[in-house]
Design a protein around this motif. Sequence first.
Motif, PDB file in Angstrom:
ATOM      1  N   VAL A   8      26.786  30.604   9.142  1.00 60.49           N
ATOM      2  CA  VAL A   8      25.721  31.603   9.141  1.00 60.49           C
ATOM      3  C   VAL A   8      25.123  31.631   7.739  1.00 60.49           C
ATOM      4  CG1 VAL A   8      25.163  34.044   9.417  1.00 60.49           C
ATOM      5  CG2 VAL A   8      26.813  32.957  10.955  1.00 60.49           C
ATOM      6  N   TRP A   9      23.825  31.427   7.652  1.00 62.86           N
ATOM      7  CA  TRP A   9      23.179  31.285   6.349  1.00 62.86           C
ATOM      8  C   TRP A   9      22.416  32.523   5.922  1.00 62.86           C
ATOM      9  CZ3 TRP A   9      24.254  26.877   3.652  1.00 62.86           C
ATOM     10  CH2 TRP A   9      24.805  25.824   4.380  1.00 62.86           C
ATOM     11  N   THR A  10      22.030  33.359   6.832  1.00 62.32           N
ATOM     12  CA  THR A  10      21.257  34.557   6.484  1.00 62.32           C
ATOM     13  C   THR A  10      21.878  35.777   7.149  1.00 62.32           C
ATOM     14  OG1 THR A  10      19.750  34.207   8.358  1.00 62.32           O
ATOM     15  CG2 THR A  10      19.110  33.265   6.220  1.00 62.32           C
ATOM     16  N   GLY A  11      21.672  36.922   6.528  1.00 61.29           N
ATOM     17  CA  GLY A  11      22.189  38.170   7.069  1.00 61.29           C
ATOM     18  C   GLY A  11      22.256  39.225   5.988  1.00 61.29           C
ATOM     19  N   THR A  12      22.394  40.469   6.400  1.00 61.41           N
ATOM     20  CA  THR A  12      22.424  41.576   5.439  1.00 61.41           C
ATOM     21  C   THR A  12      23.761  42.298   5.400  1.00 61.41           C
ATOM     22  OG1 THR A  12      21.493  43.054   7.120  1.00 61.41           O
ATOM     23  CG2 THR A  12      19.942  41.948   5.631  1.00 61.41           C
ATOM     24  N   ASN A  13      24.630  42.047   6.374  1.00 63.09           N
ATOM     25  CA  ASN A  13      25.937  42.705   6.382  1.00 63.09           C
ATOM     26  C   ASN A  13      26.901  41.888   7.239  1.00 63.09           C
ATOM     27  OD1 ASN A  13      25.403  43.456   9.164  1.00 63.09           O
ATOM     28  ND2 ASN A  13      24.177  45.163   8.352  1.00 63.09           N
ATOM     29  N   ARG A  14      28.083  42.457   7.456  1.00 63.25           N
ATOM     30  CA  ARG A  14      29.145  41.751   8.159  1.00 63.25           C
ATOM     31  C   ARG A  14      28.798  41.403   9.605  1.00 63.25           C
ATOM     32  NH1 ARG A  14      31.973  44.712  11.679  1.00 63.25           N
ATOM     33  NH2 ARG A  14      33.748  43.271  11.505  1.00 63.25           N
ATOM     34  N   LEU A  15      27.861  42.128  10.217  1.00 63.61           N
ATOM     35  CA  LEU A  15      27.510  41.866  11.604  1.00 63.61           C
ATOM     36  C   LEU A  15      26.932  40.465  11.782  1.00 63.61           C
ATOM     37  CD1 LEU A  15      25.919  45.284  12.649  1.00 63.61           C
ATOM     38  CD2 LEU A  15      28.277  44.485  12.956  1.00 63.61           C
TER      39      LEU A  15
ATOM     40  N   TRP B 130      27.966  31.940   4.796  1.00 59.86           N
ATOM     41  CA  TRP B 130      27.246  31.729   3.543  1.00 59.86           C
ATOM     42  C   TRP B 130      26.298  32.876   3.243  1.00 59.86           C
ATOM     43  CZ3 TRP B 130      29.894  28.621   0.962  1.00 59.86           C
ATOM     44  CH2 TRP B 130      30.463  27.477   1.514  1.00 59.86           C
ATOM     45  N   ALA B 131      25.983  33.694   4.225  1.00 56.92           N
ATOM     46  CA  ALA B 131      25.163  34.875   3.953  1.00 56.92           C
ATOM     47  C   ALA B 131      25.883  35.815   2.992  1.00 56.92           C
ATOM     48  CB  ALA B 131      24.834  35.591   5.262  1.00 56.92           C
TER      49      ALA B 131
ATOM     50  N   LEU C  68      37.912  33.087   3.306  1.00 54.37           N
ATOM     51  CA  LEU C  68      37.948  31.627   3.289  1.00 54.37           C
ATOM     52  C   LEU C  68      36.652  31.054   2.728  1.00 54.37           C
ATOM     53  CD1 LEU C  68      39.388  29.012   3.962  1.00 54.37           C
ATOM     54  CD2 LEU C  68      38.497  29.177   6.298  1.00 54.37           C
ATOM     55  N   THR C  69      35.524  31.633   3.111  1.00 57.93           N
ATOM     56  CA  THR C  69      34.242  31.165   2.603  1.00 57.93           C
ATOM     57  C   THR C  69      34.140  31.368   1.099  1.00 57.93           C
ATOM     58  OG1 THR C  69      33.212  31.754   4.715  1.00 57.93           O
ATOM     59  CG2 THR C  69      31.750  31.364   2.849  1.00 57.93           C
ATOM     60  N   GLY C  70      34.572  32.527   0.620  1.00 59.39           N
ATOM     61  CA  GLY C  70      34.529  32.780  -0.820  1.00 59.39           C
ATOM     62  C   GLY C  70      35.415  31.839  -1.610  1.00 59.39           C
ATOM     63  N   LEU C  71      36.610  31.572  -1.105  1.00 62.22           N
ATOM     64  CA  LEU C  71      37.524  30.670  -1.797  1.00 62.22           C
ATOM     65  C   LEU C  71      37.001  29.231  -1.785  1.00 62.22           C
ATOM     66  CD1 LEU C  71      40.972  32.057  -0.581  1.00 62.22           C
ATOM     67  CD2 LEU C  71      39.914  32.353  -2.826  1.00 62.22           C
ATOM     68  N   ILE C  72      36.380  28.842  -0.669  1.00 59.60           N
ATOM     69  CA  ILE C  72      35.790  27.499  -0.620  1.00 59.60           C
ATOM     70  C   ILE C  72      34.667  27.384  -1.647  1.00 59.60           C
ATOM     71  CG2 ILE C  72      34.383  25.952   0.796  1.00 59.60           C
ATOM     72  CD1 ILE C  72      36.011  26.820   3.204  1.00 59.60           C
ATOM     73  N   PHE C  73      33.851  28.414  -1.766  1.00 62.76           N
ATOM     74  CA  PHE C  73      32.770  28.401  -2.752  1.00 62.76           C
ATOM     75  C   PHE C  73      33.330  28.303  -4.168  1.00 62.76           C
ATOM     76  CE2 PHE C  73      30.101  30.856  -5.691  1.00 62.76           C
ATOM     77  CZ  PHE C  73      28.934  30.112  -5.644  1.00 62.76           C
ATOM     78  N   ALA C  74      34.333  29.127  -4.492  1.00 65.01           N
ATOM     79  CA  ALA C  74      34.927  29.084  -5.829  1.00 65.01           C
ATOM     80  C   ALA C  74      35.597  27.735  -6.089  1.00 65.01           C
ATOM     81  CB  ALA C  74      35.943  30.219  -5.981  1.00 65.01           C
TER      82      ALA C  74
END
Length: 384
Positions: free
Chosen positions: A66-73, A93-94, A350-356
Amino acid sequence: MTDNLAYLRETFLQPAPPPGGDSTVLGWLKRNLFASVKDSVISIIALLVVVWFLINVVDFLFIEAVWTGTNRLACATVAQGGTLPDTWHGACWAYVNAWFTQFMVGSYPRDQLWRPITVAILFVATLTPLLIPKVPRKGLNAILLLIVLPIVSAVLLLGGVFGLPFVETSFWGGLMVTLILSFIGIAVSLPIGILLALGRRSKMPIVKMACVTFIELVRGVPLITVLFMASVLLPLFLTPGTNIDKFVRALVGVSIFAAAYMAEVIRGGLQAIPKGQYEGADSLGLSYFQKMTFVILPQAIKLVIPGIVNTFIGMFKDTSLVSIINMYDLLGIVKASFGDATWLTPVTPLTGLIFAGFIFWLFCFGMSRYSAFMERHLDTGHKR
């Protein structure tokens, strides 16, 4: 005697044809992957595993992400209160996009972001010419990078002068902190490590004992201990009422720790230099300073480039430990973002750790590749 002569060859064998070689891709595959039945079975199994892994990685990181979004939904399934199907499993990724500025500079005032951006541009502009061997005036470039840039960066980032608002280091964070700690640690640890290595090989007992004690003491404790000592014990050695910024304490701790390891790397290079180089320099009447500066150290440093870069890479990754003393580098900010209820989903950590991890890998891989380039560039010992 005649019987012995019967065993002698009377005619020479014809020259054998050269061994056949196939330099094509199919030839390489046959030699290295499919040379026998066993190799073929192992290669096919390994290839299937790699393909299966890559398909899942690409699917998670790109196809279902998911590339765009404003919150967890935006990254939640129907069962989690969102709109995505329950079988969905992709990166969010949002969330990274929403936290990107925080990941880069921490809580630095948003209306003053031009200051760290300016420092980043100046850093790239002064570092790039120094890394390119053909660019002239390396001495001037080194002065700009190692002396002028830190002063200008401190003025810009801290402020308090020239009409710039003062920004406490407690607002710093993210990749900015990681890069500053690494850069200062590298710039300080290398010269100090060289001095410690020379001192450890000195013939003066007091100097040698002091250097050995420092190196072994620092190398004998983990970096966490050094950071705690720099954060808690360092102010105790100052006069009452004197306070040292927490960021400066971390810089001191990281630099001291890296210098001890760098000293041993440089000492290994010094011991690898043949004794004849020392004797040749002495026979020319060179002083100790001239001998080390123009004869010994250039050869020693060239020999230990892999060890030096390995120390730099380890120090770059170890900067994540400063979160223990309440400083948030890139990894610390990423971990802190996991508690944001706005983006709380199963795939967010997981996404945050992959980015870091990708950011750390990018810098470390760049340093290792440049190290290999410099080794090839300086490898002139056997060239004619």
